[in-house]
Design a protein around this motif. Structure first.
Motif, PDB file in Angstrom:
ATOM      1  N   CYS A 297       0.825  -1.209   0.000  1.00  0.00           N
ATOM      2  CA  CYS A 297       0.000   0.000   0.000  1.00  0.00           C
ATOM      3  C   CYS A 297       0.858   1.258   0.000  1.00  0.00           C
ATOM      4  CB  CYS A 297      -0.964   0.003   1.189  1.00  0.00           C
ATOM      5  SG  CYS A 297      -0.172  -0.162   2.804  1.00  0.00           S
ATOM      6  N   THR A 298       2.144   1.112   0.288  1.00  0.00           N
ATOM      7  CA  THR A 298       3.033   2.276   0.261  1.00  0.00           C
ATOM      8  C   THR A 298       3.494   2.586  -1.164  1.00  0.00           C
ATOM      9  OG1 THR A 298       3.864   1.396   2.339  1.00  0.00           O
ATOM     10  CG2 THR A 298       5.001   3.293   1.455  1.00  0.00           C
ATOM     11  N   ASN A 299       3.876   1.552  -1.903  1.00  0.00           N
ATOM     12  CA  ASN A 299       4.499   1.788  -3.217  1.00  0.00           C
ATOM     13  C   ASN A 299       4.146   0.735  -4.259  1.00  0.00           C
ATOM     14  OD1 ASN A 299       7.152   3.226  -1.498  1.00  0.00           O
ATOM     15  ND2 ASN A 299       6.248   4.240  -3.253  1.00  0.00           N
ATOM     16  N   GLY A 300       2.868   0.402  -4.396  1.00  0.00           N
ATOM     17  CA  GLY A 300       2.489  -0.590  -5.403  1.00  0.00           C
ATOM     18  C   GLY A 300       1.642  -0.002  -6.527  1.00  0.00           C
ATOM     19  N   ARG A 301       1.720   1.316  -6.695  1.00  0.00           N
ATOM     20  CA  ARG A 301       0.897   1.954  -7.719  1.00  0.00           C
ATOM     21  C   ARG A 301       1.609   1.990  -9.084  1.00  0.00           C
ATOM     22  NH1 ARG A 301      -1.093   3.551  -3.001  1.00  0.00           N
ATOM     23  NH2 ARG A 301       0.788   4.538  -2.248  1.00  0.00           N
ATOM     24  N   TYR A 302       0.841   2.330 -10.115  1.00  0.00           N
ATOM     25  CA  TYR A 302       1.407   2.412 -11.471  1.00  0.00           C
ATOM     26  C   TYR A 302       2.649   3.299 -11.492  1.00  0.00           C
ATOM     27  CZ  TYR A 302       2.050   4.112 -16.186  1.00  0.00           C
ATOM     28  OH  TYR A 302       2.614   4.489 -17.374  1.00  0.00           O
ATOM     29  N   GLU A 303       2.567   4.457 -10.838  1.00  0.00           N
ATOM     30  CA  GLU A 303       3.696   5.401 -10.837  1.00  0.00           C
ATOM     31  C   GLU A 303       4.947   4.757 -10.241  1.00  0.00           C
ATOM     32  OE1 GLU A 303       0.632   6.033 -10.026  1.00  0.00           O
ATOM     33  OE2 GLU A 303       0.009   8.019 -10.742  1.00  0.00           O
ATOM     34  N   ASP A 304       4.736   3.924  -9.204  1.00  0.00           N
ATOM     35  CA  ASP A 304       5.864   3.259  -8.550  1.00  0.00           C
ATOM     36  C   ASP A 304       6.493   2.233  -9.489  1.00  0.00           C
ATOM     37  OD1 ASP A 304       5.453   4.574  -6.014  1.00  0.00           O
ATOM     38  OD2 ASP A 304       3.691   3.310  -5.779  1.00  0.00           O
ATOM     39  N   LEU A 305       5.616   1.472 -10.161  1.00  0.00           N
ATOM     40  CA  LEU A 305       6.115   0.451 -11.086  1.00  0.00           C
ATOM     41  C   LEU A 305       6.800   1.101 -12.288  1.00  0.00           C
ATOM     42  CD1 LEU A 305       4.662  -1.360  -9.154  1.00  0.00           C
ATOM     43  CD2 LEU A 305       3.430  -2.411 -11.034  1.00  0.00           C
ATOM     44  N   ALA A 306       6.261   2.250 -12.717  1.00  0.00           N
ATOM     45  CA  ALA A 306       6.871   2.968 -13.840  1.00  0.00           C
ATOM     46  C   ALA A 306       8.259   3.484 -13.443  1.00  0.00           C
ATOM     47  CB  ALA A 306       5.965   4.126 -14.266  1.00  0.00           C
ATOM     48  N   GLU A 307       8.366   3.936 -12.203  1.00  0.00           N
ATOM     49  CA  GLU A 307       9.652   4.429 -11.689  1.00  0.00           C
ATOM     50  C   GLU A 307      10.682   3.287 -11.682  1.00  0.00           C
ATOM     51  OE1 GLU A 307       9.010   6.683  -8.022  1.00  0.00           O
ATOM     52  OE2 GLU A 307      10.886   5.867  -7.236  1.00  0.00           O
ATOM     53  N   ALA A 308      10.230   2.122 -11.224  1.00  0.00           N
ATOM     54  CA  ALA A 308      11.129   0.956 -11.190  1.00  0.00           C
ATOM     55  C   ALA A 308      11.514   0.534 -12.607  1.00  0.00           C
ATOM     56  CB  ALA A 308      10.449  -0.202 -10.459  1.00  0.00           C
ATOM     57  N   ALA A 309      10.542   0.542 -13.523  1.00  0.00           N
ATOM     58  CA  ALA A 309      10.808   0.118 -14.897  1.00  0.00           C
ATOM     59  C   ALA A 309      11.759   1.089 -15.594  1.00  0.00           C
ATOM     60  CB  ALA A 309       9.497   0.015 -15.683  1.00  0.00           C
ATOM     61  N   GLU A 310      11.640   2.355 -15.252  1.00  0.00           N
ATOM     62  CA  GLU A 310      12.525   3.356 -15.854  1.00  0.00           C
ATOM     63  C   GLU A 310      13.978   3.091 -15.450  1.00  0.00           C
ATOM     64  OE1 GLU A 310      14.879   6.734 -16.462  1.00  0.00           O
ATOM     65  OE2 GLU A 310      14.178   6.368 -14.422  1.00  0.00           O
ATOM     66  N   VAL A 311      14.172   2.712 -14.194  1.00  0.00           N
ATOM     67  CA  VAL A 311      15.522   2.390 -13.715  1.00  0.00           C
ATOM     68  C   VAL A 311      16.020   1.096 -14.381  1.00  0.00           C
ATOM     69  CG1 VAL A 311      16.899   1.761 -11.682  1.00  0.00           C
ATOM     70  CG2 VAL A 311      15.200   3.593 -11.521  1.00  0.00           C
ATOM     71  N   LEU A 312      15.120   0.148 -14.549  1.00  0.00           N
ATOM     72  CA  LEU A 312      15.469  -1.121 -15.221  1.00  0.00           C
ATOM     73  C   LEU A 312      15.935  -0.866 -16.645  1.00  0.00           C
ATOM     74  CD1 LEU A 312      15.424  -4.259 -15.325  1.00  0.00           C
ATOM     75  CD2 LEU A 312      12.971  -4.111 -15.818  1.00  0.00           C
ATOM     76  N   GLY A 313      15.306   0.127 -17.301  1.00  0.00           N
ATOM     77  CA  GLY A 313      15.712   0.519 -18.650  1.00  0.00           C
ATOM     78  C   GLY A 313      15.724  -0.654 -19.603  1.00  0.00           C
ATOM     79  N   ASN A 314      16.806  -0.789 -20.347  1.00  0.00           N
ATOM     80  CA  ASN A 314      16.895  -1.867 -21.334  1.00  0.00           C
ATOM     81  C   ASN A 314      17.661  -3.079 -20.826  1.00  0.00           C
ATOM     82  OD1 ASN A 314      15.480  -0.407 -23.308  1.00  0.00           O
ATOM     83  ND2 ASN A 314      17.330   0.783 -23.740  1.00  0.00           N
ATOM     84  N   SER A 377      12.744  -3.681   0.459  1.00  0.00           N
ATOM     85  CA  SER A 377      11.306  -3.675   0.225  1.00  0.00           C
ATOM     86  C   SER A 377      10.810  -2.241   0.099  1.00  0.00           C
ATOM     87  CB  SER A 377      10.645  -4.381   1.416  1.00  0.00           C
ATOM     88  OG  SER A 377       9.257  -4.264   1.361  1.00  0.00           O
ATOM     89  N   THR A 378       9.812  -2.048  -0.762  1.00  0.00           N
ATOM     90  CA  THR A 378       9.222  -0.703  -0.874  1.00  0.00           C
ATOM     91  C   THR A 378       8.053  -0.539   0.095  1.00  0.00           C
ATOM     92  OG1 THR A 378       7.612  -1.323  -2.564  1.00  0.00           O
ATOM     93  CG2 THR A 378       9.798  -0.611  -3.336  1.00  0.00           C
ATOM     94  N   SER A 379       7.867  -1.496   0.986  1.00  0.00           N
ATOM     95  CA  SER A 379       6.746  -1.426   1.924  1.00  0.00           C
ATOM     96  C   SER A 379       7.074  -0.466   3.074  1.00  0.00           C
ATOM     97  CB  SER A 379       6.414  -2.831   2.418  1.00  0.00           C
ATOM     98  OG  SER A 379       7.548  -3.414   3.028  1.00  0.00           O
ATOM     99  N   ASN A 380       6.333  -0.543   4.159  1.00  0.00           N
ATOM    100  CA  ASN A 380       6.421   0.502   5.179  1.00  0.00           C
ATOM    101  C   ASN A 380       7.058   0.085   6.498  1.00  0.00           C
ATOM    102  OD1 ASN A 380       4.217  -1.093   6.074  1.00  0.00           O
ATOM    103  ND2 ASN A 380       2.870   0.126   4.770  1.00  0.00           N
TER     104      ASN A 380
END
Lengths: 417, 163
Positions: A297-314, A377-380
């Protein structure tokens, strides 16, 4: 008379001026119960002589902690709750929609000025919508289910003014971890944290939810982000409600006023075993990790996943030997992430992507740690034993730091990736 | 009766880990109290023993399983420098008495203890420590023996009266 947001909410609900320290039996606008704390609340409601809940429309029920049922007792609890929902005419989101706090927010069940209770300590998340929302136990919930009201001591408030602009790959989670480090695990006990300032106004609703969510980690009863146009856009897109002004007065009796400038803030990490044990990521960079969990509930939203995916890059894959668990916070966020291609990227890179639920956060279901293992963990919460063995270690970070660390198998500064 | 002494920031995950939250019976919960963090507690705690701790006792989750696990272990009183808000309220509601005492540092694990609630002190090894009573509006609940008994006698509540 000048008042804080918390005082204004209680005054509105009570139809007269109340102040911090006053104890009132206040009506509750909504009450949330889930699969872990709900069954006990229902039993207590019955013990209190409850037959019909005060208003089924105001009760939110869902399952998220043990989903799908991971044991026979968990399955029995689900059945018990479904039967209660049917008997009382309560709409049950069941295990379909996702984690309680995300679901309450995205279904528009929280709005500015409301008083909301939930049998989960992170109920304070709805402060992102300008509600006074607080976690309660099951016996208090039994009372609320029966009477639609509960005793509250109107809290003192700490005003947190957040100015400046976040640097690259630094955001809401880093801010709230930094605050937890400063204020301490009990520095805001019995109080409300009220967030204002430019950096809060520029923050997405997802970021605001991350901040309000962790108010409890400082002992606060509620965390409230001062409602603005973005709050009202979010809420009115989900339910019919007329916007109104709700802000703390400049000369209100705040217990304390704290000012932060996030411009030079570094990524933050809470190290074992307390949430207020917070350091700059550079201080623990290189710590080997066995598991990375992006979700909750702290960091499981689309924006959070997009942030992680951006770091993952290619990158082709996460580091060898690291288990990466990704759990979107709700069906809505899952679908949004799926359609944006994020889920495919995570799976390609070797992540386990699970259906929306709390996952390893509470250590009740799957993804538990063995003695000696290390999780980021991205949790709280990183309490000892929180995600499995009491001899395991849990670090907390933002999704960007988690993704960077998953790439290298050790805690990594996301700005270096 | 003996003291079980704990430090600061004892969280609800320590009191009862998340994997046991499908259990609701206090006696069954008590078998897993402090499992993983203080394993001798579940076997060693006796009726009337007292938990004494530092600051912020019960921080974390809203799980009422935490006070229930202590009650199941025979603990009826917790004395701490301060309590986390939700735990404090859950304790009062379920009949576990949370007492605030600023000077728990000198109390040691295994000390002999007796509690005199009416007089507002605990006695440890012959020395008296003053404890703060629960605040007025919660006292009614304590006196009723918990929120369930209190609520049983109510048909409805008057909202918005200040206590």
């Amino acid at each position: 008379m000048a008042a804080t947001i918390a005082e204004k909410i209680f005054s509105m609900k009570c139809g007269r001026s109340v102040r911090a320290g006053d104890v009132v039996m206040a009506p509750v606008d909504a009450a949330m119960i889930h699969d872990i704390t709900g069954p006990l609340a229902v039993r207590v409601f019955r013990e209190m002589g409850g037959e019909r809940v005060y208003d089924p429309e105001r009760i939110i029920m869902l399952f998220d902690h043990q989903v799908p049922a991971d044991s026979i007792p968990a399955a029995e609890n689900h059945v018990f709750m479904r039967q209660f929902a049917e008997e009382q005419g309560i709409h049950n989101y069941d295990l379909l929609e996702g984690v309680c706090h995300q679901v309450v927010m995205e279904k528009g069940r929280a709005a500015p000025g409301e008083i909301i209770v939930g049998t989960d300590s992170h109920t304070c998340t709805y402060g992102a919508a300008g509600a006074f929302a607080t976690g309660i136990g099951s016996t208090d919930m039994g009372f609320a289910l029966k009477f639609g009201a509960l005793y509250f001591r109107v809290p003192e408030s700490i005003l947190v003014e957040v100015e400046g602009a976040f640097g690259r790959r630094v955001g809401a989670k880093d801010l709230i971890l930094s605050l937890a480090g400063d204020i301490g695990a009990d520095g805001a006990t019995y109080m409300a944290l009220e967030f204002t300032g430019r950096a809060m106004r520029e923050m997405s609703m997802a970021g605001r939810m991350t901040c309000a969510n962790m108010a409890i980690e400082m002992g606060a009863k509620a965390g409230i982000v001062q409602p603005d146009a973005a709050t009202w856009d979010y809420v009115t897109a989900r339910r019919a409600i007329e916007p109104f002004d709700l802000a703390g007065d400049a000369d209100a009796g705040y217990r304390e006023r704290r000012r932060y400038d996030v411009t030079d803030l570094s990524p933050q990490v809470a190290v074992p075993h307390n949430v207020d044990n917070v350091v700059n990521v550079t201080d623990v960079a290189g710590t080997k990790v066995d598991q990375v969990f992006i979700g909750s509930c702290t960091n499981g939203r689309y924006e959070d996943l997009a942030e992680a995916a951006e770091v993952l890059g290619n990158a082709d894959a996460f580091a060898d030997g690291v288990r990466v668990i990704v759990i979107p916070a709700s069906r809505t966020e899952y679908l949004k992430s799926l359609r944006a291609g994020l889920i495919e990227r995570f799976v390609e890179a070797g992540a386990l992507v699970e259906a929306p639920c709390c996952g390893p956060c509470m250590g009740g279901a799957f993804g538990l740690l063995a003695p000696g293992e290390v999780s980021l963990s991205t949790s709280n919460r990183n309490f000892r034993g929180r995600q499995g063995s009491a001899q395991a270690s849990v670090y907390l970070s933002s999704p960007a730091t988690a993704a960077a660390s998953a790439l290298y198998g050790e805690i990594t500064d996301p700005r270096e990736v | 009766m003996r003291v079980w002494k704990f430090g600061d920031d004892i969280d609800t995950d320590a009191i009862i880990p998340g994997r046991f939250l499908t259990i609701y019976d206090p006696a069954e919960l008590a078998k897993h109290a402090f499992e993983g963090t203080r394993d001798e507690f579940a076997k060693g705690a006796r009726e009337g023993d007292v938990v004494v701790a530092g600051s912020n006792f019960g921080c974390g989750s809203s799980r009422e399983h935490a006070p229930l696990a202590l009650l199941g272990a025979g603990i009826h009183v917790v004395v701490a420098k301060s309590f986390a808000r939700i735990f404090y309220r859950n304790a009062v509601n379920t009949g576990l008495l949370p007492l605030v005492c600023p000077e728990t540092d000198s109390i040691r694990d295994g000390d002999a203890v007796s509690v005199d609630i009416a007089a507002g002190f605990i006695e440890v090894n012959g020395r008296r420590f003053a404890v703060e009573p629960v605040p007025g509006f919660l006292k009614k609940i304590v006196d009723a023996g918990g929120l369930v008994t209190y609520a049983k006698n109510l048909d409805r509540v008057e909202t918005c009266n200040t206590e």
